[in-house]
Structure formats: C-alpha cells, structure tokens
Design a protein around this motif. Structure first.
Motif, PDB file in Angstrom:
ATOM      1  N   GLU A  23      21.677  13.458  60.679  1.00  0.00           N
ATOM      2  CA  GLU A  23      20.044  13.220  61.485  1.00  0.00           C
ATOM      3  C   GLU A  23      19.561  14.121  62.097  1.00  0.00           C
ATOM      4  O   GLU A  23      18.775  14.772  61.988  1.00  0.00           O
ATOM      5  CB  GLU A  23      19.790  11.980  61.386  1.00  0.00           C
ATOM      6  CG  GLU A  23      19.607  10.742  60.624  1.00  0.00           C
ATOM      7  CD  GLU A  23      20.490   9.797  60.450  1.00  0.00           C
ATOM      8  OE1 GLU A  23      22.022  11.006  61.323  1.00  0.00           O
ATOM      9  OE2 GLU A  23      20.997   9.403  59.740  1.00  0.00           O
ATOM     10  N   MET A  44       7.617  16.674  50.591  1.00  0.00           N
ATOM     11  CA  MET A  44       7.220  15.078  50.610  1.00  0.00           C
ATOM     12  C   MET A  44       5.819  15.009  50.186  1.00  0.00           C
ATOM     13  O   MET A  44       5.398  14.021  49.942  1.00  0.00           O
ATOM     14  CB  MET A  44       7.581  15.020  52.065  1.00  0.00           C
ATOM     15  CG  MET A  44       8.937  15.203  51.885  1.00  0.00           C
ATOM     16  SD  MET A  44      10.282  14.450  50.832  1.00  0.00           S
ATOM     17  CE  MET A  44      10.216  12.791  51.303  1.00  0.00           C
ATOM     18  N   LEU A  49       5.926  11.275  48.779  1.00  0.00           N
ATOM     19  CA  LEU A  49       5.027   9.769  49.976  1.00  0.00           C
ATOM     20  C   LEU A  49       3.765   9.645  49.305  1.00  0.00           C
ATOM     21  O   LEU A  49       3.244   9.322  50.675  1.00  0.00           O
ATOM     22  CB  LEU A  49       5.489  10.436  50.977  1.00  0.00           C
ATOM     23  CG  LEU A  49       7.132  10.984  51.924  1.00  0.00           C
ATOM     24  CD1 LEU A  49       6.865  11.394  53.131  1.00  0.00           C
ATOM     25  CD2 LEU A  49       7.839   9.322  51.269  1.00  0.00           C
ATOM     26  N   LYS A  53       2.581   6.008  51.683  1.00  0.00           N
ATOM     27  CA  LYS A  53       1.869   6.401  52.509  1.00  0.00           C
ATOM     28  C   LYS A  53       0.134   6.334  52.591  1.00  0.00           C
ATOM     29  O   LYS A  53      -0.408   5.718  53.740  1.00  0.00           O
ATOM     30  CB  LYS A  53       1.623   7.781  53.498  1.00  0.00           C
ATOM     31  CG  LYS A  53       2.424   8.991  53.566  1.00  0.00           C
ATOM     32  CD  LYS A  53       2.612  10.355  53.879  1.00  0.00           C
ATOM     33  CE  LYS A  53       3.649  10.961  54.797  1.00  0.00           C
ATOM     34  NZ  LYS A  53       3.153  12.044  55.565  1.00  0.00           N
ATOM     35  N   VAL A  60       6.312   3.930  55.867  1.00  0.00           N
ATOM     36  CA  VAL A  60       6.602   5.103  56.624  1.00  0.00           C
ATOM     37  C   VAL A  60       6.797   5.464  58.411  1.00  0.00           C
ATOM     38  O   VAL A  60       7.455   5.860  58.617  1.00  0.00           O
ATOM     39  CB  VAL A  60       5.523   6.367  55.969  1.00  0.00           C
ATOM     40  CG1 VAL A  60       5.699   7.779  56.539  1.00  0.00           C
ATOM     41  CG2 VAL A  60       5.314   6.515  54.419  1.00  0.00           C
ATOM     42  N   TRP A  63       9.776   4.243  59.580  1.00  0.00           N
ATOM     43  CA  TRP A  63      11.623   5.355  59.844  1.00  0.00           C
ATOM     44  C   TRP A  63      11.461   6.766  60.539  1.00  0.00           C
ATOM     45  O   TRP A  63      10.598   7.587  60.757  1.00  0.00           O
ATOM     46  CB  TRP A  63      10.823   6.580  58.173  1.00  0.00           C
ATOM     47  CG  TRP A  63      10.844   5.755  56.745  1.00  0.00           C
ATOM     48  CD1 TRP A  63      11.487   4.737  56.373  1.00  0.00           C
ATOM     49  CD2 TRP A  63      10.494   6.366  55.422  1.00  0.00           C
ATOM     50  NE1 TRP A  63      11.435   4.193  55.183  1.00  0.00           N
ATOM     51  CE2 TRP A  63      10.413   4.991  54.473  1.00  0.00           C
ATOM     52  CE3 TRP A  63       9.238   7.514  55.116  1.00  0.00           C
ATOM     53  CZ2 TRP A  63      10.116   5.826  53.358  1.00  0.00           C
ATOM     54  CZ3 TRP A  63       8.952   7.371  54.005  1.00  0.00           C
ATOM     55  CH2 TRP A  63       9.402   6.474  53.111  1.00  0.00           C
ATOM     56  N   TYR A  65      13.186   8.560  61.503  1.00  0.00           N
ATOM     57  CA  TYR A  65      13.363  10.256  61.942  1.00  0.00           C
ATOM     58  C   TYR A  65      12.576  11.292  60.749  1.00  0.00           C
ATOM     59  O   TYR A  65      12.042  12.145  61.405  1.00  0.00           O
ATOM     60  CB  TYR A  65      14.923  10.159  60.891  1.00  0.00           C
ATOM     61  CG  TYR A  65      16.362   9.724  61.816  1.00  0.00           C
ATOM     62  CD1 TYR A  65      16.561  10.891  63.000  1.00  0.00           C
ATOM     63  CD2 TYR A  65      16.724   8.957  61.606  1.00  0.00           C
ATOM     64  CE1 TYR A  65      17.500  10.292  64.152  1.00  0.00           C
ATOM     65  CE2 TYR A  65      18.209   8.457  62.404  1.00  0.00           C
ATOM     66  CZ  TYR A  65      18.553   9.307  62.968  1.00  0.00           C
ATOM     67  OH  TYR A  65      18.601   8.821  64.590  1.00  0.00           O
ATOM     68  N   TYR A  66      11.688  10.312  60.161  1.00  0.00           N
ATOM     69  CA  TYR A  66      10.700  10.796  59.860  1.00  0.00           C
ATOM     70  C   TYR A  66       9.727  11.311  60.545  1.00  0.00           C
ATOM     71  O   TYR A  66       9.344  12.095  60.586  1.00  0.00           O
ATOM     72  CB  TYR A  66      10.362  10.060  58.054  1.00  0.00           C
ATOM     73  CG  TYR A  66       9.088  11.079  57.900  1.00  0.00           C
ATOM     74  CD1 TYR A  66       9.353  12.191  56.060  1.00  0.00           C
ATOM     75  CD2 TYR A  66       8.064  10.410  57.690  1.00  0.00           C
ATOM     76  CE1 TYR A  66       8.572  12.761  55.830  1.00  0.00           C
ATOM     77  CE2 TYR A  66       7.417  11.548  57.117  1.00  0.00           C
ATOM     78  CZ  TYR A  66       7.123  12.297  56.383  1.00  0.00           C
ATOM     79  OH  TYR A  66       6.200  13.493  56.071  1.00  0.00           O
ATOM     80  N   GLN A  67       9.702  10.020  61.179  1.00  0.00           N
ATOM     81  CA  GLN A  67       8.698  10.198  62.112  1.00  0.00           C
ATOM     82  C   GLN A  67       8.316  11.024  63.546  1.00  0.00           C
ATOM     83  O   GLN A  67       7.653  12.244  63.883  1.00  0.00           O
ATOM     84  CB  GLN A  67       8.180   8.741  63.477  1.00  0.00           C
ATOM     85  CG  GLN A  67       8.384   7.434  62.612  1.00  0.00           C
ATOM     86  CD  GLN A  67       6.341   8.156  61.459  1.00  0.00           C
ATOM     87  OE1 GLN A  67       5.474   8.448  62.714  1.00  0.00           O
ATOM     88  NE2 GLN A  67       6.356   7.377  60.196  1.00  0.00           N
ATOM     89  N   PHE A  69      10.220  14.120  62.431  1.00  0.00           N
ATOM     90  CA  PHE A  69      10.364  15.015  61.370  1.00  0.00           C
ATOM     91  C   PHE A  69       9.282  15.662  61.510  1.00  0.00           C
ATOM     92  O   PHE A  69       8.317  16.592  62.169  1.00  0.00           O
ATOM     93  CB  PHE A  69      10.971  14.818  60.631  1.00  0.00           C
ATOM     94  CG  PHE A  69      10.412  15.849  59.184  1.00  0.00           C
ATOM     95  CD1 PHE A  69      10.686  17.484  59.552  1.00  0.00           C
ATOM     96  CD2 PHE A  69       9.128  15.883  58.627  1.00  0.00           C
ATOM     97  CE1 PHE A  69      10.317  18.385  58.838  1.00  0.00           C
ATOM     98  CE2 PHE A  69       8.667  17.049  57.570  1.00  0.00           C
ATOM     99  CZ  PHE A  69       9.502  18.271  57.489  1.00  0.00           C
ATOM    100  N   GLU A  70       7.665  14.488  61.818  1.00  0.00           N
ATOM    101  CA  GLU A  70       6.870  15.030  61.669  1.00  0.00           C
ATOM    102  C   GLU A  70       6.195  15.412  63.409  1.00  0.00           C
ATOM    103  O   GLU A  70       5.104  16.341  62.926  1.00  0.00           O
ATOM    104  CB  GLU A  70       5.668  13.275  60.985  1.00  0.00           C
ATOM    105  CG  GLU A  70       6.296  13.843  59.624  1.00  0.00           C
ATOM    106  CD  GLU A  70       4.461  12.154  59.532  1.00  0.00           C
ATOM    107  OE1 GLU A  70       4.124  11.243  59.961  1.00  0.00           O
ATOM    108  OE2 GLU A  70       4.228  12.315  57.971  1.00  0.00           O
TER     109      GLU A  70
END
Length: 78
Positions: A23, A44, A49, A53, A60, A63, A65-67, A69-70
C-alpha cells in the motif's frame, strides 16, 4: 527429485514475493505522479465512491490507506 522441485518452488515463491507492491508503494507512486493522482481521485469520487461517501461516510473514514491518499491529494494539490 522432490527436494529439487520443492527448492525450485521455494525460490520462485521468494521471487514473486519481491514483486509485490505494498500500500505504501502505491501511495508513494501517487505522491510522485500528479496527473495520475488527480485522475484516480476523480474516477473514485465520480464513479465509485460518491454513493458510499454520501450515505456511509463512516465506512470511508475507516479506510486507513484511502485516508492517506486523500491527505496526499490535499497537501500536494492545494
């Protein structure tokens, strides 16, 4: 004869393990590639999403790794 086979399989397993992306590897890639980072974020948000969302932001938020990424997107694109 089986020892040779098992040894070969073990070596191949090690080779394949080294090829795997983590990741963090993916986050690093997006950190270095602005165009693809923005494109991925847009896809996404628009296609995958938007519903979750809107109706389940708690999912959301969970998550990790998505956090990350954001956070990368916000820091680098502001």
């Amino acid at each position: 004869m089986l020892n040779i086979l098992f040894s070969s399989l073990e070596r191949q397993k090690d080779i394949e393990q080294k090829k795997k992306l983590t990741e963090n590897d993916i986050l690093k890639f997006f950190n270095q590639n602005q165009f693809l980072r923005k494109k991925f974020m847009r896809v996404m948000d628009e296609n995958h999403l938007s519903y979750i969302k809107k109706h389940r932001p708690d999912i959301v938020a969970s998550w990790k790794y998505y956090q990350e990424f954001e956070k990368i997107c916000k820091e680098l694109d502001d």
